[in-house]
Design a protein around this motif. Structure first.
Motif, mmCIF file in Angstrom:
data_model
loop_
_atom_site.group_PDB
_atom_site.id
_atom_site.type_symbol
_atom_site.label_atom_id
_atom_site.label_comp_id
_atom_site.label_asym_id
_atom_site.label_seq_id
_atom_site.Cartn_x
_atom_site.Cartn_y
_atom_site.Cartn_z
ATOM 1 N N MET A 110 48.045 39.909 44.160
ATOM 2 C CA MET A 110 47.217 39.526 43.017
ATOM 3 C C MET A 110 47.674 40.168 41.705
ATOM 4 O O MET A 110 47.575 39.545 40.652
ATOM 5 C CB MET A 110 45.745 39.852 43.287
ATOM 6 C CG MET A 110 45.109 38.928 44.305
ATOM 7 S SD MET A 110 45.029 37.200 43.727
ATOM 8 C CE MET A 110 46.457 36.490 44.508
ATOM 9 N N ALA A 113 50.425 37.972 40.715
ATOM 10 C CA ALA A 113 49.896 36.718 40.168
ATOM 11 C C ALA A 113 49.381 36.917 38.751
ATOM 12 O O ALA A 113 49.588 36.063 37.881
ATOM 13 C CB ALA A 113 48.786 36.182 41.072
ATOM 14 N N ALA A 114 48.724 38.043 38.498
ATOM 15 C CA ALA A 114 48.241 38.338 37.141
ATOM 16 C C ALA A 114 49.419 38.504 36.191
ATOM 17 O O ALA A 114 49.357 38.075 35.028
ATOM 18 C CB ALA A 114 47.372 39.591 37.145
ATOM 19 N N LEU A 127 44.119 35.565 33.110
ATOM 20 C CA LEU A 127 44.325 36.300 34.343
ATOM 21 C C LEU A 127 43.060 36.952 34.884
ATOM 22 O O LEU A 127 43.121 37.756 35.800
ATOM 23 C CB LEU A 127 45.412 37.357 34.131
ATOM 24 C CG LEU A 127 45.203 38.369 33.007
ATOM 25 C CD1 LEU A 127 44.539 39.624 33.512
ATOM 26 C CD2 LEU A 127 46.539 38.690 32.400
ATOM 27 N N GLU A 130 42.615 36.513 38.790
ATOM 28 C CA GLU A 130 43.572 37.308 39.550
ATOM 29 C C GLU A 130 43.239 38.795 39.444
ATOM 30 O O GLU A 130 43.360 39.541 40.414
ATOM 31 C CB GLU A 130 45.004 37.043 39.070
ATOM 32 C CG GLU A 130 45.522 35.658 39.411
ATOM 33 C CD GLU A 130 45.031 34.545 38.487
ATOM 34 O OE1 GLU A 130 44.320 34.842 37.495
ATOM 35 O OE2 GLU A 130 45.341 33.378 38.764
#
Length: 184
Positions: A110, A113-114, A127, A130
């Protein structure tokens, strides 16, 4: 009422109003179970999107295209890895199985992903989602799974130690940094 009676009541060793007192520990363990189930199922569903194309996901090929467009080498391999991390980590979190390791994997996933979505905060382009999922992984890593978990039957994980959680958070952040560095 003596101080010992107050503490005994808080531990649930006395009945109040004809029924047992819900202890802070039971309430916390139940809250952690709810958090683990919801968080774990969300992550497992995201993994199923990546691996199988379920729930409107792109499957491995669609995820690989996204990873390639995001600058990752070996995009198909990383799509499978991300799908396995999210599916397996999500199921492990639901079960409370190897919780520090599962939380570390999901935290790294995560944070990564951010990092891809960096540039705004609010969804859908930002974001925040995330970041929330990364925070939940960190919370589970640091607090442990609670009493209602498979880890309670594993000798080494029976009693959660803050050191395990701290190492898990550090491991997740290092893994995220490595994957963000390999992006072009």
């Amino acid at each position: 009422m003596t101080i010992q009676q107050v503490f005994a009541r808080q531990r649930g060793s006395e009945a109040v109003g004809g029924g047992p007192v819900a202890t802070a520990s039971t309430a916390q363990d139940t809250g952690l179970l709810l958090l683990r189930v919801v968080f774990g199922l969300i992550m497992a569903a995201h993994g199923a999107q990546k691996l199988f194309g379920w729930f409107g996901g792109g499957g491995v090929d669609g995820t690989a295209q996204f990873f390639k467009a995001s600058g990752y080498p070996a995009a198909k391999f990383l799509a499978v890895v991300a799908g396995l991390i999210e599916t397996g980590g999500g199921v492990a979190i639901v079960l409370g199985l190897l919780t520090p390791l599962a939380a570390a994997a999901l935290l790294g996933d995560m944070v990564n992903a951010a990092g891809i979505k960096w540039g705004g905060f609010f969804a859908p382009q930002g974001l925040e989602y995330e970041l929330l999922l990364a925070c939940l992984a960190g919370v589970v890593a640091l607090t442990g799974p609670g009493r209602f978990a498979v880890d309670r039957s594993l000798p080494v994980l029976r009693e959660h130690r803050i050191g395990y959680g701290g190492i898990a958070v550090l491991l997740g952040l290092v893994a995220a940094a490595v994957f963000l560095i390999i992006r072009r």
